[in-house]
Design a protein around this motif. Structure first.
Motif, short mmCIF file in Angstrom:
data_model
loop_
_atom_site.label_atom_id
_atom_site.label_comp_id
_atom_site.label_asym_id
_atom_site.label_seq_id
_atom_site.Cartn_x
_atom_site.Cartn_y
_atom_site.Cartn_z
N SER A 1 0.76 -1.28 0.12
CA SER A 1 0.05 0.23 -0.07
C SER A 1 0.88 1.26 -0.07
CB SER A 1 -0.79 0.01 1.27
OG SER A 1 -1.84 -1.18 1.06
N LEU A 2 1.83 1.36 0.97
CA LEU A 2 2.70 2.41 1.06
C LEU A 2 3.60 2.54 -0.14
CD1 LEU A 2 3.54 2.30 4.69
CD2 LEU A 2 2.10 3.99 3.67
N GLY A 3 4.02 1.53 -0.76
CA GLY A 3 4.91 1.23 -1.97
C GLY A 3 4.18 2.06 -3.28
N THR A 4 2.98 1.71 -3.22
CA THR A 4 2.17 2.26 -4.25
C THR A 4 1.97 3.57 -4.01
OG1 THR A 4 1.13 0.19 -4.70
CG2 THR A 4 0.04 1.84 -5.67
N VAL A 5 1.73 4.27 -2.82
CA VAL A 5 1.31 5.60 -2.74
C VAL A 5 2.54 6.50 -2.64
CG1 VAL A 5 0.26 7.33 -0.88
CG2 VAL A 5 -0.79 4.88 -1.43
N TYR A 6 3.63 6.00 -2.40
CA TYR A 6 4.78 6.91 -2.14
C TYR A 6 5.75 6.29 -3.18
CZ TYR A 6 2.50 8.64 1.96
OH TYR A 6 1.72 9.32 2.76
N GLY B 1 7.86 -9.16 5.80
CA GLY B 1 6.79 -8.58 4.96
C GLY B 1 6.70 -7.32 4.45
N GLY B 2 7.06 -6.34 5.56
CA GLY B 2 7.08 -4.81 5.18
C GLY B 2 8.20 -4.46 4.28
N MET B 3 9.41 -5.02 4.15
CA MET B 3 10.39 -4.74 3.25
C MET B 3 10.03 -5.09 1.91
SD MET B 3 14.50 -5.37 3.20
CE MET B 3 14.13 -7.33 3.65
N MET B 4 9.77 -6.58 1.75
CA MET B 4 9.25 -7.08 0.39
C MET B 4 7.86 -6.29 -0.25
SD MET B 4 10.07 -11.31 0.71
CE MET B 4 8.79 -11.30 2.28
N GLY B 5 7.05 -5.94 0.66
CA GLY B 5 5.83 -5.45 0.26
C GLY B 5 6.21 -4.01 -0.52
N ALA B 6 6.77 -3.06 0.21
CA ALA B 6 7.27 -2.01 -0.34
C ALA B 6 7.85 -2.05 -1.55
CB ALA B 6 8.24 -1.38 0.65
N MET B 7 8.84 -3.13 -1.60
CA MET B 7 9.50 -2.97 -3.01
C MET B 7 8.73 -3.57 -4.21
SD MET B 7 13.34 -5.10 -1.64
CE MET B 7 13.73 -5.41 -3.32
N LEU B 8 7.70 -4.27 -3.81
CA LEU B 8 6.60 -5.05 -4.78
C LEU B 8 6.01 -3.65 -5.25
CD1 LEU B 8 5.33 -7.11 -6.17
CD2 LEU B 8 3.96 -7.62 -4.15
N GLY B 9 5.31 -2.91 -4.32
CA GLY B 9 4.58 -1.77 -4.64
C GLY B 9 5.39 -0.61 -5.51
N GLU B 10 6.45 -0.55 -5.19
CA GLU B 10 7.42 0.31 -6.16
C GLU B 10 7.59 0.00 -7.39
OE1 GLU B 10 9.79 3.77 -6.59
OE2 GLU B 10 8.83 3.35 -4.87
N SER C 1 8.58 4.14 2.36
CA SER C 1 7.61 3.22 2.22
C SER C 1 8.31 1.79 2.85
CB SER C 1 7.07 2.79 0.83
OG SER C 1 8.14 2.57 0.09
N THR C 2 9.32 1.58 2.87
CA THR C 2 10.09 0.42 3.30
C THR C 2 9.85 0.70 4.92
OG1 THR C 2 11.43 0.11 1.35
CG2 THR C 2 12.24 -0.98 3.26
N ILE C 3 10.54 1.84 5.36
CA ILE C 3 10.56 1.77 6.83
C ILE C 3 9.43 1.79 7.41
CG2 ILE C 3 11.37 3.67 8.51
CD1 ILE C 3 13.57 2.24 7.48
N VAL C 4 8.28 2.82 7.00
CA VAL C 4 6.88 2.30 7.58
C VAL C 4 6.43 1.06 7.30
CG1 VAL C 4 4.75 3.41 7.42
CG2 VAL C 4 6.73 4.89 7.12
N GLY C 5 6.40 0.49 6.39
CA GLY C 5 6.00 -0.83 6.25
C GLY C 5 6.54 -1.77 6.97
N MET C 6 7.88 -1.80 7.53
CA MET C 6 8.50 -2.66 8.13
C MET C 6 7.83 -2.42 9.63
SD MET C 6 12.39 -3.45 6.88
CE MET C 6 12.95 -1.85 7.26
N ALA C 7 7.83 -0.97 9.99
CA ALA C 7 7.42 -0.59 11.39
C ALA C 7 6.03 -1.32 11.58
CB ALA C 7 7.62 0.91 11.45
N ILE C 8 5.27 -1.15 10.68
CA ILE C 8 3.94 -1.68 10.87
C ILE C 8 3.85 -3.25 10.95
CG2 ILE C 8 1.51 -1.93 9.71
CD1 ILE C 8 2.02 0.71 8.40
N GLY C 9 4.58 -3.94 10.09
CA GLY C 9 4.67 -5.38 10.05
C GLY C 9 5.32 -5.55 11.47
#
Length: 304
Positions: free
Chosen positions: A56-61, A102-111, A68-76
């Motif tokens: 979600s964050l990787g797509t928005v930002y 999960g947060g790291m891989m998700g941010a990379m995928l969204g990017e 997006s990686t830092i925030v995604g990892m923090a939430i996960g």
């Protein structure tokens, strides 16, 4: 970079609610969980929440992978660790690492992928996150207590309705950011009919590993020509990840992809393409050649 849509807000709120309910269920039923089961549940929750938040964050930002990686990892990490701590130290560590990955891989995928493709992954991870609640209930229920009376049969029905509701609500909120094919076709016809109007030309020059200007503004649905003037001795390009555009005239150096705008220019050369933007928002453009983006070749296209 896209604006934060209702769908992305919905996804972040839903994983927050799922995390809170999972923690409450874990505290209430932890006595019924073997240590290994607790570790698996904390890993399952942390990974899915991290992936959902990261995509979600990787797509928005898009264009700001670090944030997006830092925030995604923090939430996960927060989701996995809080669930894991209910079962012990090992489960906490398992949830921590699963949320981080999960947060790291998700941010990379969204990017890396287009917005429409990212939405599909977000829906999948949302459903998996909701399934955590049912796994917590099922795995903590003694085998002899699975079917106590006829009312038990309502549980699969309620499960189906809940998961189905998550999908239906997500789809309804996602309509505003998923352009339909007829709409794109209308925009193409409209852009073609207005060719006789004056077309704005925007020149972006590359010199010293920098874009000049770095911020450009255009009107929604207005036709403009984007020129990339390469004043350096090495290749450069411009890429914007979006499908919200209508291509009017393509250059030989344009990578044809309906999910991105890509324009390449060789040293001391100029290339161009003519297009219109169909959705209001702020879009990040950058150079895709290795190391160029990291050295500052990043800018913003604002559509009003």
């Amino acid at each position: 970079m896209l604006l934060l849509s209702d769908f992305h807000v919905y996804a972040l709120v839903l994983i927050s609610v799922v995390t809170l309910i999972s923690i409450l269920l874990s505290l209430k039923r932890k006595a019924n969980f073997p240590h290994m089961t607790g570790m698996i549940m904390s890993m399952f929750l942390g990974m899915n929440v991290g992936l959902t938040a990261g995509v979600s964050l990787g797509t928005v930002y898009q264009g700001d992978l670090f944030f997006s990686t830092i925030v995604g990892m923090a939430i996960g990490i927060l989701a996995g660790a809080l669930c894991g701590i209910c079962f012990g130290l090992l489960s906490l560590l398992e949830g921590f690492m699963a949320g981080l990955m999960g947060g790291m891989m998700g941010a990379m995928l969204g990017e890396m992928i287009a917005v429409e493709q990212a939405i599909v992954f977000i829906k999948i991870f949302l459903v998996l996150s909701v399934c955590t609640l049912f796994l917590l209930i099922i795995l903590s229920t003694p085998n002899l207590a699975l079917i106590q009376n006829k009312s038990w049969f309502f549980k699969p029905v309620l499960t189906f309705l809940l998961v189905g509701g998550v999908i239906v609500l997500g789809n309804s909120l996602n309509k505003e950011i998923e352009p339909s094919i007829p709409h794109n076709h209308k925009q193409s016809i409209q852009a073609t009919s207005e060719k006789q109007k004056e077309i704005q030309t925007i020149v972006i020059e590359t010199a010293g590993m920098k874009y000049s200007p770095q911020d450009i503004v255009v009107e929604k649905n207005s036709t403009f020509t984007l020129q990339l003037k390469n004043s350096d001795q090495i290749d450069h390009d411009i890429e914007i990840k979006t499908s919200a555009f209508t291509m009017i005239r393509e250059s030989n150096h344009h990578k044809i992809d309906h999910n991105m705008i890509h324009l390449h220019a060789q040293p001391q050369m100029t290339s161009e393409l003519t297009l219109s933007m169909n959705e209001v928002g702020t879009y990040t453009f950058y150079c895709t050649l290795p190391g160029h983006r990291e050295n500052g070749m990043v800018g913003q296209l604002v559509v009003k």
